[in-house]
Design an enzyme around this catalytic site. Structure first.
Site, PDB file in Angstrom:
ATOM      1  N   ASP A  28       0.905  -1.245  -0.797  1.00 47.22           N
ATOM      2  CA  ASP A  28       0.323  -0.378   0.298  1.00 47.22           C
ATOM      3  C   ASP A  28       0.835   0.997  -0.054  1.00 47.22           C
ATOM      4  OD1 ASP A  28       1.073  -0.351   2.745  1.00 47.22           O
ATOM      5  OD2 ASP A  28      -0.584  -0.417   3.226  1.00 47.22           O
ATOM      6  N   ASN A  62      -7.092  -2.679  14.257  1.00 43.77           N
ATOM      7  CA  ASN A  62      -8.629  -2.982  14.145  1.00 43.77           C
ATOM      8  C   ASN A  62      -8.437  -4.236  13.357  1.00 43.77           C
ATOM      9  OD1 ASN A  62      -7.512  -1.997  11.577  1.00 43.77           O
ATOM     10  ND2 ASN A  62      -8.660  -0.272  11.410  1.00 43.77           N
ATOM     11  N   HIS A 117      -7.400  -4.781  10.142  1.00 44.79           N
ATOM     12  CA  HIS A 117      -6.831  -4.578   8.937  1.00 44.79           C
ATOM     13  C   HIS A 117      -5.794  -5.467   8.409  1.00 44.79           C
ATOM     14  CE1 HIS A 117      -4.750  -0.436   9.651  1.00 44.79           C
ATOM     15  NE2 HIS A 117      -3.695  -1.626   9.777  1.00 44.79           N
ATOM     16  N   GLU A 153      -9.957  -1.985   5.101  1.00 46.59           N
ATOM     17  CA  GLU A 153      -9.880  -1.633   6.990  1.00 46.59           C
ATOM     18  C   GLU A 153     -11.517  -2.668   7.250  1.00 46.59           C
ATOM     19  OE1 GLU A 153      -8.719   0.045   8.387  1.00 46.59           O
ATOM     20  OE2 GLU A 153      -8.353   1.735   7.760  1.00 46.59           O
TER      21      GLU A 153
END
Ligand code: F6R
Length: 251
Positions: free
Chosen positions: A74, A145, A147, A152
């Site tokens: 990313d 979280n 991800h 996400e």
């Protein structure tokens, strides 16, 4: 049937990073011996820093990256390569500048591509991965979280490389590095879950007690978009490399 990833527990982040570096080194050497390139998917963040240090150490001891092709997961949108928080900068300062990889073999999404060209940039990225022969080994971290890459909570399993909006947990975790949450980019280009799951093997690293709950959830049977790391339960060859603290919730 879900395929719960296996996990290995190590005394420290350093011993886990060493094991992953040794594994990568064996993969590169065995493919070198067959005259083949090795295609690595790479992650940024705090977690793989020691892994990259170990790879540099192995390079100094004789491991060559001449036949290695890399694709990063990313990059933030709106961040120039030269920006100190760009993933391009991170990868060069932490790894690429210290090994003999060919610059043409390094691939990261371009966070400065103009809006009209983003879609074709993402499909070109996917095409480049395919033309390289697909990813042999994908290195992942995990967000608090759940991800993976910047997929996400709520992410679809069907997307390849695409633009994503960062979640509030991701923004708050990046805030210190950017000097406050308002300076953190809102969007990023990320390999999709589909891209990640197409890798031959996946190695996820997680260290520290802040990752213990999410690691436990990721390894508990049950795939849900709310915890994208659970998609790894549909991959046949994924291993989590954990230190004691990240693995504290596991039996
Ligand atoms: C980084 C990436 C992210 C990180 C994750 C964990 O390229 O895609 O998914 O792996 O946010 O970050 P750290 O290692 O900083 O805890």
């Amino acid at each position: 049937m879900p395929d719960i990833p296996s996990y290995r527990l190590f005394e420290s982040p350093q011993s886990a990073s060493r094991a992953v570096a040794d594994d990568i080194s064996q993969l590169i050497r065995s493919r070198d011996n067959k005259g083949k390139n090795t295609v690595l998917g790479l992650a940024t963040g705090n977690t793989p820093i020691e892994l990259y240090e170990e790879l540099i150490r192995l390079h100094r001891a004789g491991l060559s990256f001449r036949n290695v092709v890399t694709f990063n997961l990313d990059e933030y949108i709106g961040i120039d390569r030269e920006h100190c928080e760009s993933y391009w900068q991170f990868m060069h300062s932490r790894l690429f500048n210290h090994i003999d990889i060919t610059p043409e073999n390094i691939h990261l999404p371009d966070g400065m591509v103009c809006a009209d060209d983003i879609e074709s940039h993402c499909s070109t990225y996917e095409k480049q991965i395919k033309e390289a022969g697909g990813i042999d080994l994908q290195v992942l971290g995990i967000g608090r979280n759940g991800h993976i890459g910047f997929n996400e909570p709520g992410a679809s399993p069907d997307l390849a490389t695409h633009v994503t909006q960062l979640n509030e947990v991701t923004i708050s975790d990046a805030a210190a590095a950017f000097g406050g949450p308002d300076n953190v980019p809102q969007y990023a280009i990320t390999m999709g879950v589909k891209t990640i799951l197409a890798a031959q093997r996946i190695t996820l690293l997680a260290f520290g007690s802040s990752k213990a709950d999410i690691v436990k959830r990721a390894l508990t049977p049950g795939i849900t978009a709310e915890v994208p790391a659970t998609y790894l339960q549909s991959h046949h060859n994924t291993t989590f490399f954990l230190d004691q603290e990240a693995g504290e919730g596991l039996n």
